[in-house]
Write a protein that holds these residues in place. Sequence first.
Motif, PDB file in Angstrom:
ATOM      1  N   ASN A  52       0.936  -1.108   0.126  1.00  0.00           N
ATOM      2  CA  ASN A  52      -0.170   0.201   0.093  1.00  0.00           C
ATOM      3  C   ASN A  52       1.078   1.327   0.144  1.00  0.00           C
ATOM      4  OD1 ASN A  52      -1.331  -2.312   1.646  1.00  0.00           O
ATOM      5  ND2 ASN A  52      -2.898  -1.241   0.548  1.00  0.00           N
ATOM      6  N   TYR A  53       0.390   2.251  -0.426  1.00  0.00           N
ATOM      7  CA  TYR A  53       1.195   3.717  -0.615  1.00  0.00           C
ATOM      8  C   TYR A  53       0.600   4.802   0.080  1.00  0.00           C
ATOM      9  CZ  TYR A  53       3.979   1.179  -4.121  1.00  0.00           C
ATOM     10  OH  TYR A  53       4.688   0.202  -4.995  1.00  0.00           O
ATOM     11  N   TYR A  54       1.480   5.622   0.522  1.00  0.00           N
ATOM     12  CA  TYR A  54       0.989   6.872   0.919  1.00  0.00           C
ATOM     13  C   TYR A  54       1.778   8.006  -0.063  1.00  0.00           C
ATOM     14  CZ  TYR A  54       0.674   4.871   5.680  1.00  0.00           C
ATOM     15  OH  TYR A  54       0.293   4.262   6.610  1.00  0.00           O
ATOM     16  N   THR A  55       1.199   9.276  -0.154  1.00  0.00           N
ATOM     17  CA  THR A  55       1.699  10.387  -0.753  1.00  0.00           C
ATOM     18  C   THR A  55       2.254  11.337   0.459  1.00  0.00           C
ATOM     19  OG1 THR A  55      -0.056  10.168  -2.493  1.00  0.00           O
ATOM     20  CG2 THR A  55       0.782  12.338  -2.172  1.00  0.00           C
ATOM     21  N   LEU A  56       3.374  11.750  -0.435  1.00  0.00           N
ATOM     22  CA  LEU A  56       4.077  12.732   0.852  1.00  0.00           C
ATOM     23  C   LEU A  56       3.307  14.054   0.565  1.00  0.00           C
ATOM     24  CD1 LEU A  56       8.057  11.671   0.843  1.00  0.00           C
ATOM     25  CD2 LEU A  56       5.930  11.171   2.571  1.00  0.00           C
ATOM     26  N   ASP A  57       3.245  14.779   1.551  1.00  0.00           N
ATOM     27  CA  ASP A  57       2.591  16.077   1.748  1.00  0.00           C
ATOM     28  C   ASP A  57       3.474  16.985   2.644  1.00  0.00           C
ATOM     29  OD1 ASP A  57       1.361  18.659   1.750  1.00  0.00           O
ATOM     30  OD2 ASP A  57      -0.712  17.656   1.975  1.00  0.00           O
ATOM     31  N   VAL A  58       4.519  17.795   2.168  1.00  0.00           N
ATOM     32  CA  VAL A  58       5.651  18.303   2.754  1.00  0.00           C
ATOM     33  C   VAL A  58       5.642  19.809   2.340  1.00  0.00           C
ATOM     34  CG1 VAL A  58       7.833  18.334   3.418  1.00  0.00           C
ATOM     35  CG2 VAL A  58       6.737  16.268   3.316  1.00  0.00           C
ATOM     36  N   GLY A  59       5.166  20.736   3.161  1.00  0.00           N
ATOM     37  CA  GLY A  59       5.367  22.168   2.857  1.00  0.00           C
ATOM     38  C   GLY A  59       4.441  22.491   1.526  1.00  0.00           C
ATOM     39  N   GLY A  60       3.503  22.086   1.442  1.00  0.00           N
ATOM     40  CA  GLY A  60       2.545  22.464   0.317  1.00  0.00           C
ATOM     41  C   GLY A  60       2.892  21.655  -0.923  1.00  0.00           C
ATOM     42  N   LYS A  61       3.759  20.794  -0.974  1.00  0.00           N
ATOM     43  CA  LYS A  61       4.107  20.011  -2.354  1.00  0.00           C
ATOM     44  C   LYS A  61       3.743  18.793  -1.827  1.00  0.00           C
ATOM     45  CE  LYS A  61       7.754  21.940  -4.793  1.00  0.00           C
ATOM     46  NZ  LYS A  61       9.330  21.849  -5.112  1.00  0.00           N
ATOM     47  N   GLU A  62       3.306  17.810  -3.054  1.00  0.00           N
ATOM     48  CA  GLU A  62       2.871  16.549  -2.948  1.00  0.00           C
ATOM     49  C   GLU A  62       4.147  15.680  -3.747  1.00  0.00           C
ATOM     50  OE1 GLU A  62      -1.055  15.900  -3.872  1.00  0.00           O
ATOM     51  OE2 GLU A  62      -1.933  16.425  -1.830  1.00  0.00           O
ATOM     52  N   ASN A  63       4.116  14.439  -3.204  1.00  0.00           N
ATOM     53  CA  ASN A  63       4.857  13.560  -3.970  1.00  0.00           C
ATOM     54  C   ASN A  63       4.074  12.079  -3.813  1.00  0.00           C
ATOM     55  OD1 ASN A  63       6.832  11.738  -5.122  1.00  0.00           O
ATOM     56  ND2 ASN A  63       8.570  12.321  -3.498  1.00  0.00           N
ATOM     57  N   PRO A  64       3.183  11.871  -5.092  1.00  0.00           N
ATOM     58  CA  PRO A  64       2.647  10.824  -5.079  1.00  0.00           C
ATOM     59  C   PRO A  64       3.195   9.599  -4.759  1.00  0.00           C
ATOM     60  CG  PRO A  64       2.020  12.308  -6.763  1.00  0.00           C
ATOM     61  CD  PRO A  64       3.337  12.705  -6.250  1.00  0.00           C
ATOM     62  N   ASP A  65       2.447   8.621  -3.924  1.00  0.00           N
ATOM     63  CA  ASP A  65       3.224   7.294  -3.850  1.00  0.00           C
ATOM     64  C   ASP A  65       4.664   7.071  -3.612  1.00  0.00           C
ATOM     65  OD1 ASP A  65       0.188   6.685  -4.494  1.00  0.00           O
ATOM     66  OD2 ASP A  65       0.776   6.387  -6.512  1.00  0.00           O
ATOM     67  N   ALA A  66       5.124   8.190  -2.989  1.00  0.00           N
ATOM     68  CA  ALA A  66       6.571   8.217  -2.546  1.00  0.00           C
ATOM     69  C   ALA A  66       6.906   7.081  -1.215  1.00  0.00           C
ATOM     70  CB  ALA A  66       7.013   9.589  -2.252  1.00  0.00           C
ATOM     71  N   ALA A  67       5.858   6.734  -0.571  1.00  0.00           N
ATOM     72  CA  ALA A  67       6.034   5.870   0.380  1.00  0.00           C
ATOM     73  C   ALA A  67       5.377   4.800   0.289  1.00  0.00           C
ATOM     74  CB  ALA A  67       5.903   6.591   1.858  1.00  0.00           C
ATOM     75  N   TRP A  68       5.982   3.330   0.866  1.00  0.00           N
ATOM     76  CA  TRP A  68       4.950   2.374   0.762  1.00  0.00           C
ATOM     77  C   TRP A  68       5.332   1.421   2.074  1.00  0.00           C
ATOM     78  CZ3 TRP A  68       9.624   2.517  -1.826  1.00  0.00           C
ATOM     79  CH2 TRP A  68      10.402   1.294  -1.735  1.00  0.00           C
ATOM     80  N   TYR A  69       4.315   0.481   2.195  1.00  0.00           N
ATOM     81  CA  TYR A  69       4.124  -0.428   3.531  1.00  0.00           C
ATOM     82  C   TYR A  69       3.495  -1.585   3.054  1.00  0.00           C
ATOM     83  CZ  TYR A  69      -0.281   1.186   4.396  1.00  0.00           C
ATOM     84  OH  TYR A  69      -1.868   1.477   4.366  1.00  0.00           O
TER      85      TYR A  69
END
Length: 94
Positions: A52-69
């Motif tokens: 499964n994935y997470y999108t990173l949301d940092v400082g108003g920027k998104e990085n889609p599916d940049a983390a998984w578990y």
Amino acid sequence: MATARWNGEVIAESDDTRIVEGNHYFPLDSVSTQYLKPSETTTVCPWKGTANYYTLDVGGKENPDAAWYYADPKAEAAEIKDHVAFWNGVEVTA
């Protein structure tokens, strides 16, 4: 100590990561979960199971599916249960 950084912020930091296929899997309690947004994306690994994935949301920027578990890894990958890994521009240093 392994550290995961993206967009100028530390996303995760731990001296107890699991390294699988060259990726550091960080214990969930070492991850700054305020930066994680659940994603609908899933992939299947023949020996680890469904990721499964997470999108990173940092400082108003998104990085889609940049983390998984792996919420329910197969027995061969049990050591990465409750761990998160990163890619797609996330800098991981050890």
